[in-house]
Design a protein around this motif. Structure first.
Motif: not given
Length: 221
Positions: A121-128, A144-148, A185-186
């Motif tokens: 639902r929330l951005p995920v880091p698109p790293l290589p 973690v991205c959805n519930a930081p 906290l992550f």
């Protein structure tokens, strides 16, 4: 418990189904000639195959086809003509050659990639390094991205995974700049928003008023 299972099923819809839903009959994409017209300075004689081959080279050329496409093409058209699965696989690598002047446009492509590749639902880091992550590590990252701003124990309980597995995954995700830890906290690491592939610094010499002058290009672009 039933609700948690339903959420997990939704979260892990295969990317091909997501792509068909988001970019299939629900979106009317431009015909190839119209797509070329939408990008300023692009040769109208290019074939789709030639364009794809050039895009996938991932060249850091500020006047190249890739930058022109990200700067001006509609993202749905870009994904359609590149290929949905190709975009999912290649975007984490390609985005690194975007110059800073189009970071705003790159962000919208990041958002679309998140929807296609993860269903988050929330951005995920698109790293290589995305391609190197295991399915478990991706689950932890998406959680973690959805519930930081949660601790390891909460993440472990949320995913019904052992504390050791979650700990190992979190450590790797922090090391790879997907996540950041603050006071145990992550949260997603904002590193990806400014990430670029290092550009080689080169020097060029010119004759100016009878004098040789050397100009060094900056790695800051």
């Amino acid at each position: 418990m039933h609700q948690k299972q339903a959420e997990n099923v939704l979260q892990w819809i295969p990317a091909t189904q997501n792509a068909r839903f988001l970019l299939g009959e629900c979106v009317e994409c431009k015909a190839w000639p119209d797509f070329l017209h939408s990008m300023e300075g692009v040769s109208l004689s290019l074939t789709p195959e030639e364009w794809r081959a050039h895009i996938l080279k991932g060249e850091a050329d500020e006047d190249g086809l890739f930058v022109k496409a990200i700067a001006s093409a509609r993202r749905e058209d870009f994904v359609y003509w590149l290929g949905q699965e190709t975009f999912i696989d290649s975007w984490p690598l390609l985005r690194g050659v975007c110059p800073r002047k189009i970071f705003g446009r790159r962000k919208s492509f990041d958002q679309l990639w998140t929807s296609l590749a993860t269903s988050s639902r929330l951005p995920v880091p698109p790293l290589p390094a995305w391609s190197t992550l295991s399915s478990l590590e991706r689950r932890v990252l998406i959680c973690v991205c959805n519930a930081p701003q949660h601790e390891e124990s909460w993440i472990s309980s949320r995913l019904l995974l052992s504390a050791d597995l979650v700990h190992q995954a979190l450590r790797k995700l922090v090391d790879l700049h997907f996540l950041v830890e603050n006071a145990a906290l992550f949260s997603p690491d904002p590193f990806y928003t400014t990430y670029q592939v290092p550009r080689p610094v080169s020097a060029q010499s010119f004759l100016v008023d009878g004098e040789v002058r050397t100009f060094v290009n900056s790695a800051d672009w």
